[in-house]
Design a protein around this motif. Structure first.
Motif, PDB file in Angstrom:
ATOM      1  N   VAL A  86       0.843  -1.208   0.000  1.00 22.47           N
ATOM      2  CA  VAL A  86       0.000   0.000   0.000  1.00 22.47           C
ATOM      3  C   VAL A  86       0.867   1.243   0.000  1.00 22.47           C
ATOM      4  O   VAL A  86       0.692   2.158  -0.821  1.00 22.47           O
ATOM      5  N   ALA A  87       1.837   1.291   0.922  1.00 21.13           N
ATOM      6  CA  ALA A  87       2.698   2.468   1.031  1.00 21.13           C
ATOM      7  C   ALA A  87       3.498   2.691  -0.240  1.00 21.13           C
ATOM      8  O   ALA A  87       3.624   3.829  -0.720  1.00 21.13           O
ATOM      9  N   GLN A  88       4.053   1.617  -0.806  1.00 24.78           N
ATOM     10  CA  GLN A  88       4.848   1.760  -2.031  1.00 24.78           C
ATOM     11  C   GLN A  88       4.001   2.248  -3.204  1.00 24.78           C
ATOM     12  O   GLN A  88       4.419   3.141  -3.962  1.00 24.78           O
ATOM     13  N   ASP A 133       1.736   9.101  -6.042  1.00 23.47           N
ATOM     14  CA  ASP A 133       1.861  10.497  -5.616  1.00 23.47           C
ATOM     15  C   ASP A 133       3.064  11.167  -6.270  1.00 23.47           C
ATOM     16  O   ASP A 133       2.997  12.329  -6.691  1.00 23.47           O
ATOM     17  N   ASP A 134       4.169  10.437  -6.353  1.00 22.67           N
ATOM     18  CA  ASP A 134       5.369  11.005  -6.968  1.00 22.67           C
ATOM     19  C   ASP A 134       5.123  11.386  -8.429  1.00 22.67           C
ATOM     20  O   ASP A 134       5.731  12.336  -8.941  1.00 22.67           O
ATOM     21  N   GLU A 135       4.230  10.658  -9.077  1.00 19.78           N
ATOM     22  CA  GLU A 135       3.923  10.923 -10.487  1.00 19.78           C
ATOM     23  C   GLU A 135       2.666  11.766 -10.662  1.00 19.78           C
ATOM     24  O   GLU A 135       2.192  11.956 -11.786  1.00 19.78           O
ATOM     25  N   ASN A 136       2.111  12.248  -9.529  1.00 22.47           N
ATOM     26  CA  ASN A 136       0.900  13.079  -9.563  1.00 22.47           C
ATOM     27  C   ASN A 136      -0.269  12.387 -10.252  1.00 22.47           C
ATOM     28  O   ASN A 136      -1.050  13.025 -10.984  1.00 22.47           O
ATOM     29  N   VAL A 137      -0.389  11.090 -10.027  1.00 21.33           N
ATOM     30  CA  VAL A 137      -1.504  10.329 -10.584  1.00 21.33           C
ATOM     31  C   VAL A 137      -2.650  10.327  -9.573  1.00 21.33           C
ATOM     32  O   VAL A 137      -2.461   9.921  -8.421  1.00 21.33           O
ATOM     33  N   PRO A 138      -3.841  10.786  -9.955  1.00 22.85           N
ATOM     34  CA  PRO A 138      -4.977  10.775  -9.024  1.00 22.85           C
ATOM     35  C   PRO A 138      -5.288   9.359  -8.558  1.00 22.85           C
ATOM     36  O   PRO A 138      -5.267   8.408  -9.349  1.00 22.85           O
ATOM     37  N   LEU A 139      -5.563   9.204  -7.267  1.00 19.50           N
ATOM     38  CA  LEU A 139      -5.847   7.870  -6.738  1.00 19.50           C
ATOM     39  C   LEU A 139      -6.952   7.941  -5.703  1.00 19.50           C
ATOM     40  O   LEU A 139      -7.238   8.992  -5.135  1.00 19.50           O
ATOM     41  N   LEU A 140      -7.561   6.806  -5.471  1.00 21.61           N
ATOM     42  CA  LEU A 140      -8.599   6.680  -4.453  1.00 21.61           C
ATOM     43  C   LEU A 140      -8.317   5.417  -3.646  1.00 21.61           C
ATOM     44  O   LEU A 140      -8.137   4.340  -4.212  1.00 21.61           O
TER      45      LEU A 140
END
Length: 404
Positions: free
Chosen positions: A58-60, A66-73
């Motif tokens: 999960v953390a990885q 986040d590092d690639e600015n990809v939206p996530l849920l």
């Protein structure tokens, strides 16, 4: 509402997602719809779904996205999500890490409490069952609530007079800004009625939770009238907040009550295709209570206005009062099953606080998220027009808003 970027580059997201396939404990799919991940069984297909079987995964995964600015849920049991039919370019990170351990605080006869530690993906009701089977007390009133352990502190899950905050010992978070993993105290989460400072934010991901329970096998004090009555407890005694019963007895009655309201997931029962209690009980200034009561009297008569449920808002909310959302919905003209046979989304036929997906409309057209959203807007507008009270939805909204 969870905001989804409208300008995310699908090809860039695809490249980032492909890189996640190398993360140990992560499984990637690009054809999984939210309808298969949520208890409402609604929602379209995101850019990808990444299932994480460990908290490290999960953390990885979150760190890389986040590092690639990809939206996530972040998705646990999916019991508190209203997702658009076209959710946009985002990645759903499904937490499936589900290890649970039990221990005691202290030694032998000197033990003072039971400790249950659960990873965020553990099924909530299975944790409650384990605690009761082990002879512990504290979680029994929260029996039958769908979803996963990780969601419980985020919205301070509660039912039948009990809240997670009463027994929460610590929460393990992945801080998305710092990249650190740490255990934090309940006090740092600012827990209140159906709220924590994690809710509606993207600042951290819950990886695990820890609860401190009683070792005497007795429940938390019984304060909820309906539950107390079913357990043979006088309401006046219950109001004093000192009466407890064996946790296994309380769990059994709570499950009976929830099933009677369609609040225990059953695959064949469309009344349970919901997000549970859809609206929170409204909290208003005590000075406004009589104004609302007067509007009830005008609409429903003085005798009914006298019966309007009013409760203390709880610790830290002095001068506030809590009303019953379900009571207001019914008195505003929305009965169980509204708007009736053939509607693709309806109020549960068992409980007016649950908005349900009926699978299809009368003409066989599949239910959409838009159908459910339209029903939610209709009910909220009707309650406000009748009583001047604005109901607030409890679920997280993804790609759509109740405000239009």
């Amino acid at each position: 509402m969870h905001e989804v970027s409208d300008f995310a580059d699908p090809s860039r997201i695809s490249a980032v997602v492909d890189g996640l396939r190398s993360v140990d404990g992560a499984q990637v799919s690009t054809d999984t719809a939210f309808s298969s991940l949520t208890t409402l069984r609604l929602g379209g297909t995101p850019s990808a779904v990444v299932r994480c079987s460990t908290t490290d995964a999960v953390a990885q995964v979150v760190r890389r996205l986040d590092d690639e600015n990809v939206p996530l849920l972040i998705v646990g049991g999916g019991s508190n999500l209203v997702v658009a039919d076209q959710p946009g370019a985002l990645v759903a990170v499904v937490i499936e890490a589900d290890a649970v351990t039990m221990s005691t605080r202290g030694h032998g006869l000197e033990s003072t409490a039971a400790i249950i530690e659960a990873e965020a993906g553990a099924v909530w009701d299975e944790i409650v069952q384990m605690s009761v089977d082990a002879g512990f007390g504290g979680l029994e009133c929260l029996s039958g609530i769908p979803g996963s352990a990780g969601a419980t502190p985020v919205q301070n899950v509660g039912a039948y007079g009990a809240e997670v905050s009463q027994v929460l010992d610590a929460v393990q978070l992945y801080d998305r800004a710092s990249g650190e993993v740490e255990w934090v105290s309940p006090e740092s989460l600012e827990l209140s009625y159906r709220y924590s400072n994690l809710k509606f934010t993207d600042r951290a991901v819950v990886l695990a939770v820890r609860f401190e329970l009683s070792i005497d096998g007795m429940s938390v004090p019984l304060r909820y009238g309906e539950l107390a009555r079913r357990l043979g407890v006088d309401e006046a005694e219950a109001a004093a907040g000192e009466i407890r019963r064996p946790s296994d007895q309380v769990r059994e009655v709570v499950l009976e009550l929830r099933r009677g309201k369609g609040m225990v997931l059953e695959p064949e029962d469309r009344d349970t295709w919901s997000a549970g209690s859809f609206f929170t009980n409204p909290i208003i200034d005590e000075s406004e209570v009589e104004t609302v009561r007067a509007k009830v009297a005008e609409r429903r008569g003085a005798d009914e206005a006298v019966t309007m449920p009013v409760f203390p808002a709880g610790a830290g909310q002095e001068g506030k009062a809590k009303l019953s959302a379900a009571w207001l919905i019914e008195r505003a003209g929305f009965p169980k099953g509204y708007p009736g046979q053939g509607a693709p989304a309806r109020l549960s036929t068992k409980h007016t606080l649950a908005l349900t997906n009926r699978g299809e409309s009368g003409d066989g057209t599949p239910t959409t998220a838009d159908d459910l959203v339209a029903l939610a807007r209709d009910i909220r507008a009707g309650v406000h027009a009748a009583f001047g009270v604005t109901l607030e939805p409890e679920p997280v909204w993804v790609g759509v808003s109740i405000d239009g």
